[in-house]
Motif scaffolding. Structure first.
Motif, PDB file in Angstrom:
ATOM      1  N   PHE A 187       5.520  -5.122  10.524  1.00 19.22           N
ATOM      2  CA  PHE A 187       4.301  -5.944  10.515  1.00 19.22           C
ATOM      3  C   PHE A 187       4.237  -6.923  11.672  1.00 19.22           C
ATOM      4  O   PHE A 187       3.166  -7.432  11.978  1.00 19.22           O
ATOM      5  N   GLU A 192      -5.004  -6.616   0.965  1.00 21.83           N
ATOM      6  CA  GLU A 192      -5.503  -5.237   1.047  1.00 21.83           C
ATOM      7  C   GLU A 192      -4.574  -4.359   1.878  1.00 21.83           C
ATOM      8  O   GLU A 192      -4.247  -3.232   1.486  1.00 21.83           O
ATOM      9  N   LYS A 193      -4.122  -4.866   3.013  1.00 24.05           N
ATOM     10  CA  LYS A 193      -3.226  -4.089   3.880  1.00 24.05           C
ATOM     11  C   LYS A 193      -1.863  -3.888   3.204  1.00 24.05           C
ATOM     12  O   LYS A 193      -1.279  -2.797   3.290  1.00 24.05           O
ATOM     13  N   ALA A 194      -1.358  -4.915   2.531  1.00 20.74           N
ATOM     14  CA  ALA A 194      -0.085  -4.784   1.810  1.00 20.74           C
ATOM     15  C   ALA A 194      -0.204  -3.715   0.738  1.00 20.74           C
ATOM     16  O   ALA A 194       0.667  -2.849   0.599  1.00 20.74           O
ATOM     17  N   TRP A 195      -1.287  -3.753  -0.014  1.00 14.95           N
ATOM     18  CA  TRP A 195      -1.502  -2.792  -1.091  1.00 14.95           C
ATOM     19  C   TRP A 195      -1.584  -1.366  -0.536  1.00 14.95           C
ATOM     20  O   TRP A 195      -0.975  -0.442  -1.079  1.00 14.95           O
ATOM     21  N   GLU A 196      -2.324  -1.199   0.543  1.00 16.81           N
ATOM     22  CA  GLU A 196      -2.436   0.134   1.171  1.00 16.81           C
ATOM     23  C   GLU A 196      -1.071   0.646   1.619  1.00 16.81           C
ATOM     24  O   GLU A 196      -0.753   1.820   1.430  1.00 16.81           O
ATOM     25  N   PHE A 197      -0.265  -0.221   2.211  1.00 20.85           N
ATOM     26  CA  PHE A 197       1.049   0.193   2.722  1.00 20.85           C
ATOM     27  C   PHE A 197       2.011   0.539   1.588  1.00 20.85           C
ATOM     28  O   PHE A 197       2.655   1.582   1.596  1.00 20.85           O
ATOM     29  N   ASP A 245       2.128  -5.209  14.352  1.00 17.57           N
ATOM     30  CA  ASP A 245       0.683  -5.043  14.097  1.00 17.57           C
ATOM     31  C   ASP A 245      -0.137  -6.119  14.746  1.00 17.57           C
ATOM     32  O   ASP A 245       0.225  -7.211  14.932  1.00 17.57           O
ATOM     33  N   ILE A 287       0.169 -10.235   6.629  1.00 18.51           N
ATOM     34  CA  ILE A 287      -0.905  -9.243   6.471  1.00 18.51           C
ATOM     35  C   ILE A 287      -1.765  -9.623   5.280  1.00 18.51           C
ATOM     36  O   ILE A 287      -1.363 -10.434   4.443  1.00 18.51           O
ATOM     37  N   SER A 288      -2.922  -9.008   5.184  1.00 18.52           N
ATOM     38  CA  SER A 288      -3.809  -9.260   4.046  1.00 18.52           C
ATOM     39  C   SER A 288      -3.276  -8.558   2.797  1.00 18.52           C
ATOM     40  O   SER A 288      -2.464  -7.627   2.887  1.00 18.52           O
ATOM     41  N   GLU A 292      -1.768 -12.979  -2.872  1.00 20.65           N
ATOM     42  CA  GLU A 292      -2.431 -13.454  -1.660  1.00 20.65           C
ATOM     43  C   GLU A 292      -2.177 -14.941  -1.464  1.00 20.65           C
ATOM     44  O   GLU A 292      -2.391 -15.737  -2.371  1.00 20.65           O
ATOM     45  N   ARG A 315      -4.538 -13.756   5.656  1.00 19.22           N
ATOM     46  CA  ARG A 315      -3.592 -13.106   6.562  1.00 19.22           C
ATOM     47  C   ARG A 315      -2.138 -13.238   6.126  1.00 19.22           C
ATOM     48  O   ARG A 315      -1.234 -13.037   6.936  1.00 19.22           O
TER      49      ARG A 315
END
Length: 169
Positions: free
Chosen positions: A166, A25-30, A169, A22-23, A117, A121
């Motif tokens: 993940f 950003e997506k990791a941080w959000e989760f 997803d 995952i990106s 990162e 992805r």
């Protein structure tokens, strides 16, 4: 998954690394959504958030839990977010936050959550947990192996749970 558990000067240190597809950003959000702790903690731990944390993690946030420490025995656990560095505009390559126990089953608990990162992805997630058992050498003699194995089990289980979340997803 890489996982390592050592002990020095009475302090256990667990380091766990996992690549997630995952990106950043997506990791941080989760991972900054406190209620996701329920999703990534093995059911055997009987983990339950007991307060109503905000939708996003923030510096100074207090989160309260109940967690099964032994069969049929639950403990209250209170942690505070003591460091918080989100991906910023100058460096979107990494982020981290730290939770520390204020009250609970450990004499000390310090958990660093790092996200690096690798590509658009892929993220390398690194957890560094430093913990100390209560009751000094007596705590180590009575429960050291049990607790060490339980903490390791949590992160091994979390690895599989996150792969499943993940992968879908």
């Amino acid at each position: 998954m890489k996982i390592n558990l050592t002990k020095q000067s009475g302090i256990y240190t667990l380091t766990s690394e996992q690549k997630l597809p995952i990106s950043l950003e997506k990791a941080w959000e989760f991972f900054t959504l406190p209620t996701n702790l329920d999703r990534i903690t093995p059911k055997e731990m009987q983990f339950e958030i007991t307060n109503n944390p905000s939708a996003k993690t923030y510096l100074g946030q207090i989160i309260t839990y109940k967690i099964g420490i032994l069969p049929f025995i639950k403990s209250n656990w209170i942690t505070e977010i003591t460091h918080f560095e989100s991906p910023n505009k100058n460096d979107h390559k990494s982020s981290f936050f730290v939770d520390e126990q204020r009250f609970g089953p450990y004499a000390m608990w310090h958990h660093e959550h790092h996200f690096q990162e690798i590509s658009d992805r892929e993220v390398l997630m690194t957890d560094i947990v430093n913990f100390k058992l209560p009751f000094g050498i007596l705590g180590d003699l009575l429960a050291g192996n049990y607790v060490r194995n339980k903490v390791k089990f949590i992160f091994e289980s979390r690895f599989k749970i996150l792969e499943n979340i993940f992968e879908a997803d």
